[in-house]
Design a protein around this motif. Structure first.
Motif, PDB file in Angstrom:
ATOM      1  N   TRP A 196       0.802  -1.219   0.000  1.00 12.15           N
ATOM      2  CA  TRP A 196       0.000   0.000   0.000  1.00 12.15           C
ATOM      3  C   TRP A 196       0.839   1.276   0.000  1.00 12.15           C
ATOM      4  N   CYS A 197       2.151   1.173   0.066  1.00 11.79           N
ATOM      5  CA  CYS A 197       3.057   2.316   0.211  1.00 11.79           C
ATOM      6  C   CYS A 197       3.407   2.922  -1.148  1.00 11.79           C
ATOM      7  N   GLY A 198       3.002   4.151  -1.387  1.00 11.17           N
ATOM      8  CA  GLY A 198       3.298   4.842  -2.643  1.00 11.17           C
ATOM      9  C   GLY A 198       4.784   5.060  -2.885  1.00 11.17           C
ATOM     10  N   PRO A 199       5.527   5.616  -1.906  1.00 14.56           N
ATOM     11  CA  PRO A 199       6.971   5.786  -2.113  1.00 14.56           C
ATOM     12  C   PRO A 199       7.701   4.462  -2.352  1.00 14.56           C
ATOM     13  N   CYS A 200       7.210   3.374  -1.756  1.00 14.24           N
ATOM     14  CA  CYS A 200       7.813   2.055  -1.982  1.00 14.24           C
ATOM     15  C   CYS A 200       7.653   1.646  -3.440  1.00 14.24           C
ATOM     16  N   ARG A 201       6.472   1.880  -3.994  1.00 16.29           N
ATOM     17  CA  ARG A 201       6.230   1.541  -5.403  1.00 16.29           C
ATOM     18  C   ARG A 201       7.053   2.438  -6.322  1.00 16.29           C
ATOM     19  N   THR A 202       7.279   3.679  -5.894  1.00 17.75           N
ATOM     20  CA  THR A 202       8.052   4.606  -6.710  1.00 17.75           C
ATOM     21  C   THR A 202       9.518   4.212  -6.784  1.00 17.75           C
ATOM     22  N   ILE A 203      10.088   3.765  -5.679  1.00 18.00           N
ATOM     23  CA  ILE A 203      11.512   3.434  -5.667  1.00 18.00           C
ATOM     24  C   ILE A 203      11.791   1.984  -6.082  1.00 18.00           C
ATOM     25  N   ALA A 204      10.772   1.172  -6.201  1.00 18.34           N
ATOM     26  CA  ALA A 204      10.944  -0.243  -6.557  1.00 18.34           C
ATOM     27  C   ALA A 204      11.714  -0.454  -7.858  1.00 18.34           C
ATOM     28  N   PRO A 205      11.457   0.298  -8.942  1.00 25.23           N
ATOM     29  CA  PRO A 205      12.235   0.073 -10.170  1.00 25.23           C
ATOM     30  C   PRO A 205      13.727   0.342  -9.980  1.00 25.23           C
ATOM     31  N   LEU A 206      14.065   1.340  -9.165  1.00 22.53           N
ATOM     32  CA  LEU A 206      15.470   1.618  -8.900  1.00 22.53           C
ATOM     33  C   LEU A 206      16.117   0.465  -8.132  1.00 22.53           C
ATOM     34  N   VAL A 207      15.416  -0.069  -7.140  1.00 20.09           N
ATOM     35  CA  VAL A 207      15.943  -1.202  -6.377  1.00 20.09           C
ATOM     36  C   VAL A 207      16.144  -2.400  -7.306  1.00 20.09           C
ATOM     37  N   ASP A 208      15.202  -2.636  -8.215  1.00 17.95           N
ATOM     38  CA  ASP A 208      15.345  -3.721  -9.196  1.00 17.95           C
ATOM     39  C   ASP A 208      16.587  -3.513 -10.062  1.00 17.95           C
ATOM     40  N   ASN A 209      16.791  -2.282 -10.531  1.00 16.52           N
ATOM     41  CA  ASN A 209      17.958  -1.983 -11.365  1.00 16.52           C
ATOM     42  C   ASN A 209      19.257  -2.144 -10.585  1.00 16.52           C
ATOM     43  N   LEU A 210      19.273  -1.687  -9.341  1.00 11.59           N
ATOM     44  CA  LEU A 210      20.473  -1.826  -8.515  1.00 11.59           C
ATOM     45  C   LEU A 210      20.790  -3.298  -8.261  1.00 11.59           C
ATOM     46  N   SER A 211      19.752  -4.115  -8.121  1.00  4.49           N
ATOM     47  CA  SER A 211      19.980  -5.542  -7.873  1.00  4.49           C
ATOM     48  C   SER A 211      20.669  -6.216  -9.052  1.00  4.49           C
TER      49      SER A 211
END
Length: 178
Positions: free
Chosen positions: A101-116
């Motif tokens: 349900w966290c909006g900022p979490c969904r926003t930063i998720a693509p960056l975390v995926d790319n960093l991984s």
């Protein structure tokens, strides 16, 4: 104002008709509000029409399937095992505490995926704070808001980041992964 207008329109609807008003996408809310302000016909005769006509027009906040190297952690024991493995490998482990349900979490998720994928020697773990099987991990970690990132090196927490700060996240991972 929009919410009050939608609630007043919804009062005269039966429960089955009200499902179109709550919960629904922002596009449907926008369409309903636009209709209520500009139409002379009664809301009971209106059928909600989504603003987006095809799935191609909708942008989801996730990377493409299969591109992520993030391990989804579903239990306390999984978290302990991954942390132990990262300690044995003498590598960096990043625990990403998030919620659906966290909006900022969904926003930063693509960056975390790319960093991984950019840092293959770093173990990225994703922990949903609403998972019941993670209660001990959450209690011990002291997470009070999401997104929160904990950085572990040699089994010990060396840094943390609270909030969706892309620049700081990249900087911390870059400094600790060397």
């Amino acid at each position: 104002m929009g919410s009050r207008l939608l609630r007043s329109i919804g009062r005269g609807y039966s429960h089955s008709q009200r499902r179109f008003l709550y919960p629904c996408s922002a596009a449907t809310h926008y369409s309903l509000l636009k209709f209520a302000l500009s139409s002379s016909s009664s809301p009971a005769s209106w059928e909600p029409k989504p603003l987006f006509t095809s799935p191609a027009n909708i942008r989801f906040f996730t990377a493409s399937p299969g591109s992520s190297k993030i391990v989804v952690v579903n239990s306390d024991s999984e978290f302990s095992n991954l942390l132990s493995k990262a300690q044995e490998d003498k590598g960096l482990a990043v625990a990403y505490f998030t919620a659906v349900w966290c909006g900022p979490c969904r926003t930063i998720a693509p960056l975390v995926d790319n960093l991984s994928t950019s840092y293959p020697n770093v173990t990225f773990m994703k922990l949903d704070i609403d998972q019941e099987n993670l209660s001990n991990t959450l209690r011990n970690s002291g997470v009070s808001s999401v997104p929160t990132f904990h950085f572990y090196k040699n089994g010990a927490k060396v840094a943390d980041l609270i909030g969706a700060d892309p620049g700081h996240l990249k900087e911390i991972i870059g400094n600790l992964s060397d």
